[in-house]
Design a protein around this motif. Structure first.
Motif, PDB file in Angstrom:
ATOM      1  N   ALA A  59       0.828  -1.215   0.000  1.00  0.00           N
ATOM      2  CA  ALA A  59       0.000   0.000   0.000  1.00  0.00           C
ATOM      3  C   ALA A  59       0.860   1.262   0.000  1.00  0.00           C
ATOM      4  CB  ALA A  59      -0.934  -0.003   1.205  1.00  0.00           C
TER       5      ALA A  59
ATOM      6  N   TYR B 231       3.414   2.024   2.290  1.00  0.00           N
ATOM      7  CA  TYR B 231       3.920   2.461   3.593  1.00  0.00           C
ATOM      8  C   TYR B 231       5.292   1.871   3.870  1.00  0.00           C
ATOM      9  CZ  TYR B 231      -0.798   4.117   4.525  1.00  0.00           C
ATOM     10  OH  TYR B 231      -1.984   4.775   4.453  1.00  0.00           O
TER      11      TYR B 231
ATOM     12  N   GLU C  46      -5.447  -2.783  14.421  1.00  0.00           N
ATOM     13  CA  GLU C  46      -5.910  -1.602  13.691  1.00  0.00           C
ATOM     14  C   GLU C  46      -5.591  -0.323  14.462  1.00  0.00           C
ATOM     15  OE1 GLU C  46      -9.979  -1.928  12.389  1.00  0.00           O
ATOM     16  OE2 GLU C  46      -9.628  -3.920  11.568  1.00  0.00           O
TER      17      GLU C  46
ATOM     18  N   LYS D 209      -3.383   2.740  13.114  1.00  0.00           N
ATOM     19  CA  LYS D 209      -3.933   4.095  13.099  1.00  0.00           C
ATOM     20  C   LYS D 209      -2.920   5.065  13.706  1.00  0.00           C
ATOM     21  CE  LYS D 209      -7.845   6.901  14.565  1.00  0.00           C
ATOM     22  NZ  LYS D 209      -9.126   6.953  15.272  1.00  0.00           N
TER      23      LYS D 209
ATOM     24  N   GLY E  64      -0.398   6.076  11.317  1.00  0.00           N
ATOM     25  CA  GLY E  64      -0.854   6.863  10.176  1.00  0.00           C
ATOM     26  C   GLY E  64      -1.282   6.040   8.971  1.00  0.00           C
ATOM     27  N   VAL E  65      -1.538   4.759   9.169  1.00  0.00           N
ATOM     28  CA  VAL E  65      -1.985   3.888   8.077  1.00  0.00           C
ATOM     29  C   VAL E  65      -3.489   4.080   7.895  1.00  0.00           C
ATOM     30  CG1 VAL E  65      -2.216   1.470   7.338  1.00  0.00           C
ATOM     31  CG2 VAL E  65      -0.150   2.222   8.533  1.00  0.00           C
ATOM     32  N   ARG E  66      -3.918   4.204   6.627  1.00  0.00           N
ATOM     33  CA  ARG E  66      -5.342   4.352   6.331  1.00  0.00           C
ATOM     34  C   ARG E  66      -6.141   3.191   6.916  1.00  0.00           C
ATOM     35  NH1 ARG E  66      -3.270   4.847   1.243  1.00  0.00           N
ATOM     36  NH2 ARG E  66      -4.475   3.032   0.548  1.00  0.00           N
ATOM     37  N   ALA E  67      -7.347   3.469   7.367  1.00  0.00           N
ATOM     38  CA  ALA E  67      -8.183   2.475   8.048  1.00  0.00           C
ATOM     39  C   ALA E  67      -8.462   1.247   7.180  1.00  0.00           C
ATOM     40  CB  ALA E  67      -9.501   3.113   8.491  1.00  0.00           C
ATOM     41  N   ASN E  68      -8.739   1.464   5.891  1.00  0.00           N
ATOM     42  CA  ASN E  68      -9.054   0.315   5.028  1.00  0.00           C
ATOM     43  C   ASN E  68      -7.840  -0.582   4.823  1.00  0.00           C
ATOM     44  OD1 ASN E  68      -7.911   2.402   3.413  1.00  0.00           O
ATOM     45  ND2 ASN E  68      -8.764   1.478   1.562  1.00  0.00           N
ATOM     46  N   VAL E  69      -6.652  -0.005   4.748  1.00  0.00           N
ATOM     47  CA  VAL E  69      -5.418  -0.782   4.592  1.00  0.00           C
ATOM     48  C   VAL E  69      -5.147  -1.563   5.880  1.00  0.00           C
ATOM     49  CG1 VAL E  69      -2.927  -0.658   4.214  1.00  0.00           C
ATOM     50  CG2 VAL E  69      -4.462   0.811   2.898  1.00  0.00           C
TER      51      VAL E  69
END
Length: 92
Positions: A45, A47, A68, A72, A75-80
């Motif tokens: 993704a 990162y 999760e 978070k 800073g990782v997107r929630a869907n990823v």
């Protein structure tokens, strides 16, 4: 005399069961075998992957919510994070 022999046999049998059962009962779920796939999801993704990523994936083996939450905080997107943590928690 017979009761002494019976006690010794019982103790020996108990020890054998303990030696076999304890490692099985205390083994980590999934033995972290899905963690590399979780890490791959994060890396694919876009990162950066490091020790915190691996720790979050390892956490995902037993708790998707905690995994999760750790992503978070990174800073990782929630869907990823959701997909990666679900992968970490799957059984091989």
């Amino acid at each position: 005399m017979k009761s002494l022999v019976a006690k010794r046999v019982l103790v020996a049998a108990s020890m054998i069961v303990g030696v076999v059962a304890v490692p099985i009962a205390t083994a980590a779920p999934a033995s972290a075998s899905m963690v590399p796939f979780c890490v791959d999801q994060i890396q694919n993704a876009g990162y950066k992957v490091g020790p915190k990523t691996r720790h979050a994936c390892q956490t995902g083996v037993t708790s998707q919510k905690k995994c999760e939450k750790e992503f978070k905080a990174l800073g990782v997107r929630a869907n990823v994070a959701n997909v990666a943590c679900r992968v970490a928690g799957k059984r091989p």
